[in-house]
Write a protein that holds these residues in place. Structure first.
Motif, PDB file in Angstrom:
ATOM      1  N   ALA A 151      -6.219  -2.726  -7.364  1.00 55.69           N
ATOM      2  CA  ALA A 151      -6.569  -3.529  -8.532  1.00 55.69           C
ATOM      3  C   ALA A 151      -7.540  -4.682  -8.231  1.00 55.69           C
ATOM      4  O   ALA A 151      -8.025  -5.326  -9.161  1.00 55.69           O
ATOM      5  CB  ALA A 151      -5.292  -4.086  -9.159  1.00 55.69           C
ATOM      6  N   THR A 152      -7.842  -4.914  -6.975  1.00 55.99           N
ATOM      7  CA  THR A 152      -8.637  -6.089  -6.596  1.00 55.99           C
ATOM      8  C   THR A 152      -9.929  -6.232  -7.390  1.00 55.99           C
ATOM      9  O   THR A 152     -10.243  -7.301  -7.903  1.00 55.99           O
ATOM     10  CB  THR A 152      -8.959  -6.063  -5.092  1.00 55.99           C
ATOM     11  N   GLY A 153     -10.698  -5.213  -7.505  1.00 55.00           N
ATOM     12  CA  GLY A 153     -12.016  -5.306  -8.134  1.00 55.00           C
ATOM     13  C   GLY A 153     -12.007  -5.447  -9.639  1.00 55.00           C
ATOM     14  O   GLY A 153     -13.057  -5.658 -10.252  1.00 55.00           O
ATOM     15  N   PHE A 154     -10.823  -5.367 -10.266  1.00 54.93           N
ATOM     16  CA  PHE A 154     -10.755  -5.381 -11.724  1.00 54.93           C
ATOM     17  C   PHE A 154     -10.458  -6.756 -12.312  1.00 54.93           C
ATOM     18  O   PHE A 154     -10.437  -6.922 -13.525  1.00 54.93           O
ATOM     19  CB  PHE A 154      -9.708  -4.368 -12.205  1.00 54.93           C
TER      20      PHE A 154
ATOM     21  N   GLU B 256       6.677  -0.740  -7.629  1.00 53.73           N
ATOM     22  CA  GLU B 256       7.918  -0.087  -7.196  1.00 53.73           C
ATOM     23  C   GLU B 256       8.285   1.063  -8.123  1.00 53.73           C
ATOM     24  O   GLU B 256       8.627   2.149  -7.672  1.00 53.73           O
ATOM     25  CB  GLU B 256       9.050  -1.108  -7.136  1.00 53.73           C
ATOM     26  N   LYS B 257       8.185   0.841  -9.425  1.00 51.49           N
ATOM     27  CA  LYS B 257       8.493   1.901 -10.400  1.00 51.49           C
ATOM     28  C   LYS B 257       7.529   3.074 -10.284  1.00 51.49           C
ATOM     29  O   LYS B 257       7.844   4.190 -10.681  1.00 51.49           O
ATOM     30  CB  LYS B 257       8.456   1.355 -11.822  1.00 51.49           C
ATOM     31  N   LEU B 258       6.346   2.816  -9.752  1.00 46.14           N
ATOM     32  CA  LEU B 258       5.326   3.854  -9.616  1.00 46.14           C
ATOM     33  C   LEU B 258       5.348   4.511  -8.233  1.00 46.14           C
ATOM     34  O   LEU B 258       4.481   5.328  -7.927  1.00 46.14           O
ATOM     35  CB  LEU B 258       3.941   3.251  -9.875  1.00 46.14           C
ATOM     36  N   ASN B 259       6.326   4.121  -7.415  1.00 45.42           N
ATOM     37  CA  ASN B 259       6.397   4.613  -6.032  1.00 45.42           C
ATOM     38  C   ASN B 259       5.100   4.345  -5.276  1.00 45.42           C
ATOM     39  O   ASN B 259       4.606   5.189  -4.526  1.00 45.42           O
ATOM     40  CB  ASN B 259       6.751   6.104  -5.989  1.00 45.42           C
ATOM     41  N   LEU B 260       4.571   3.152  -5.494  1.00 44.02           N
ATOM     42  CA  LEU B 260       3.318   2.741  -4.886  1.00 44.02           C
ATOM     43  C   LEU B 260       3.595   1.509  -4.032  1.00 44.02           C
ATOM     44  O   LEU B 260       4.216   0.558  -4.496  1.00 44.02           O
ATOM     45  CB  LEU B 260       2.324   2.387  -6.010  1.00 44.02           C
ATOM     46  N   LYS B 261       3.165   1.544  -2.802  1.00 40.66           N
ATOM     47  CA  LYS B 261       3.353   0.370  -1.957  1.00 40.66           C
ATOM     48  C   LYS B 261       2.629  -0.812  -2.586  1.00 40.66           C
ATOM     49  O   LYS B 261       1.510  -0.682  -3.080  1.00 40.66           O
ATOM     50  CB  LYS B 261       2.810   0.624  -0.548  1.00 40.66           C
ATOM     51  N   ARG B 262       3.277  -1.961  -2.529  1.00 41.58           N
ATOM     52  CA  ARG B 262       2.701  -3.169  -3.145  1.00 41.58           C
ATOM     53  C   ARG B 262       1.315  -3.469  -2.585  1.00 41.58           C
ATOM     54  O   ARG B 262       0.397  -3.815  -3.332  1.00 41.58           O
ATOM     55  CB  ARG B 262       3.640  -4.353  -2.940  1.00 41.58           C
ATOM     56  N   ASP B 263       1.143  -3.322  -1.290  1.00 38.08           N
ATOM     57  CA  ASP B 263      -0.150  -3.584  -0.676  1.00 38.08           C
ATOM     58  C   ASP B 263      -1.232  -2.669  -1.255  1.00 38.08           C
ATOM     59  O   ASP B 263      -2.347  -3.112  -1.530  1.00 38.08           O
ATOM     60  CB  ASP B 263      -0.055  -3.411   0.844  1.00 38.08           C
ATOM     61  N   ILE B 264      -0.901  -1.412  -1.456  1.00 38.80           N
ATOM     62  CA  ILE B 264      -1.852  -0.454  -2.042  1.00 38.80           C
ATOM     63  C   ILE B 264      -2.158  -0.851  -3.482  1.00 38.80           C
ATOM     64  O   ILE B 264      -3.312  -0.813  -3.918  1.00 38.80           O
ATOM     65  CB  ILE B 264      -1.304   0.990  -1.983  1.00 38.80           C
TER      66      ILE B 264
END
Length: 143
Positions: free
Chosen positions: A38-41, A25-33
């Motif tokens: 980050a999935t592969g990390f 939210e603080k990054l203006n990034l949708k949670r789903d995105i």
């Protein structure tokens, strides 16, 4: 914070996903995105147990907040590198290493047997949750 982290692990999100999604939210990034990014990390990059997924998530958050885009110059990259090194140094002071394999005492996460050992060892509670908490607390002062 520990309860929120534990809940996200219980939902089968990995350490990197938890860190990035907390700040989405603080990054203006949708949670789903954030979760997809980050999935592969998780688990040191796809269970390869390289750099801890929580640290990788933290690096992504720092890059999304302070990184160099199309309009910034090279100096922004250098400032971001400094912040990443600060995160990694702080994490190493707290946990002894940034390497997932070291943190999990060579528990082999790429095998079913190793994953079983991980679950039975209590590493989630004793290692992973504290690692995620360390990164979130560090980023809370930077973001």
């Amino acid at each position: 914070m520990i309860n929120e982290i534990a809940e996200k692990f219980a939902e089968h999100y990995n350490c990197a996903q938890i860190v990035v999604s907390i700040f989405s939210e603080k990054l203006n990034l949708k949670r789903d995105i954030a979760l997809r990014l980050a999935t592969g990390f998780g688990a040191g990059m796809a269970r390869k147990q390289e750099v801890c997924g929580a640290v990788c998530g933290g690096i992504m958050v720092l890059g999304l907040r302070h990184g160099r885009g199309e309009k910034e110059g090279r100096e922004v990259t250098e400032k971001t590198y400094i912040q990443v090194r600060e995160l990694m140094a702080h994490f190493e002071r707290e946990h002894g290493s940034c390497m997932c394999r070291t943190l999990l005492e060579d528990c082999e996460l790429t095998t079913p047997e190793g994953q079983k050992t991980y679950r039975e060892s209590g590493f989630l509670k004793s290692v992973c949750i504290p690692c995620v908490e360390t990164v979130i607390n560090f980023l809370g002062k930077k973001i």
